[in-house]
Design an enzyme around this catalytic site. Structure first.
Site, short mmCIF file in Angstrom:
data_model
loop_
_atom_site.label_atom_id
_atom_site.label_comp_id
_atom_site.label_asym_id
_atom_site.label_seq_id
_atom_site.Cartn_x
_atom_site.Cartn_y
_atom_site.Cartn_z
CB SER A 140 -1.17 0.28 1.33
OG SER A 140 -1.77 1.73 1.61
CE1 TYR A 153 -4.07 -2.30 5.79
CE2 TYR A 153 -3.62 0.13 5.81
CZ TYR A 153 -3.69 -1.07 5.15
OH TYR A 153 -4.00 -1.20 3.94
#
Length: 291
Positions: A140, A153
């Site tokens: 990401s 996360y």
């Protein structure tokens, strides 16, 4: 031994709840291009639309070793080995570093990192035996920097960056290629509708950051899936475009080490290297929700 074309893909459920929709879009795209796709998830009912398309769907929970072993065995029995593993299953844990219960932190790493690593270990012997293979890790933009509210996360995505780099060198002599996908924010992915949707009822002192979480939810609404997203949402990417990039990572004879998609991931990583840490902190405080 002929190399398998079979693709084992985790996290293929439709784009609701903990999913960005990328897995589903990738499964459909690769299937329609003629690849034998095994789309997996924890809930087979959520994969019914993929099964209706003719895609093989399997139960696979990355926190359940027995289900992972069964999925790998199914693909191996039918194709000799897993040809490509797409590690897509993940969810986003919301919470501040100091207030998130450690059992939730451990669960986040079990799904996003440890389960992924174990499944990768399971497919590597078959790839080595057949003389090649491909492992794709869904990282990401937040594997490259972090912001308040989702630090754990984002730490799992940072971990994938290191794991991918290490694994790539370890398996190169077996003709196994390792690719990292680094999307900008994905429209509809992990977007909360309300503070209650953040799932922080068990966190310590939830009122401590009340104004921050209210702003956090409002700020992320720009990334709601829509035909004409407002403001920041215009810079987000769609799951279908990420799936197209995954297809490139699967099919390119000489894939890149990293694929970035979207303006934010290209711009912000260069910007950080240019302006230095203190100015980067100032940018984060000016752009992202801050307690």
């Amino acid at each position: 031994m002929t190399q398998s074309r079979a693709i084992l893909l985790t996290g293929a459920s439709s784009g609701t709840g903990m999913s960005s929709g990328t897995g589903r879009a990738a499964a459909l795209r690769l299937h329609r291009a003629g690849w034998p796709v095994y789309a997996t998830g924890r809930n087979l009912d959520a994969l019914a639309d993929l099964a209706a398309e003719g895609i093989t769907v399997l139960h696979l929970d990355v926190n359940d070793e027995e289900s992972m072993a069964a999925a790998v065995k199914r693909v191996t029995d039918e194709h000799g080995a897993v040809g490509t593993l797409i590690n897509n299953a993940a969810y986003s844990l919301n919470g501040t570093i100091g207030e998130t219960p450690m059992d939730e932190v451990r669960a986040q790493f079990e799904t996003n990192v440890f389960g992924l690593c174990r499944l990768t270990q399971m497919v590597l012997p078959g790839m080595r035996e057949q003389g090649g293979g491909r492992v794709i890790l869904m990282s990401s933009i937040f594997g490259l920097f972090a912001t308040p509210g989702r630090g754990y996360y984002q730490a799992t995505k940072h971990a994938l960056e290191a794991i991918g780099d290490s694994l790539r060198h370890e398996v190169a002599r077996f003709n196994i290629k390792v690719v990292l996908i680094e999307p900008s924010p994905i429209l509809g992915g992990f977007v909360p509708d309300s503070v209650a949707d953040l799932g922080m009822q068990s966190h310590d002192n939830p009122a401590l950051y009340k104004e921050f979480w209210d702003h956090f939810v409002d700020w992320h609404q720009a990334y709601r899936l829509s035909d004409n997203p407002p403001l920041r949402g215009k810079l987000a990417v769609r799951a279908e475009n990420v799936a197209k990039l995954i297809e490139t990572a699967v099919t390119d004879p000489n894939p890149r080490i990293r694929y970035k998609i979207g303006i934010p991931v290209r711009l912000l990583t260069r910007m950080r290297a240019t302006i230095g840490d203190r100015n980067w902190d100032r940018f984060v405080r000016a752009f992202f929700p801050i307690p």
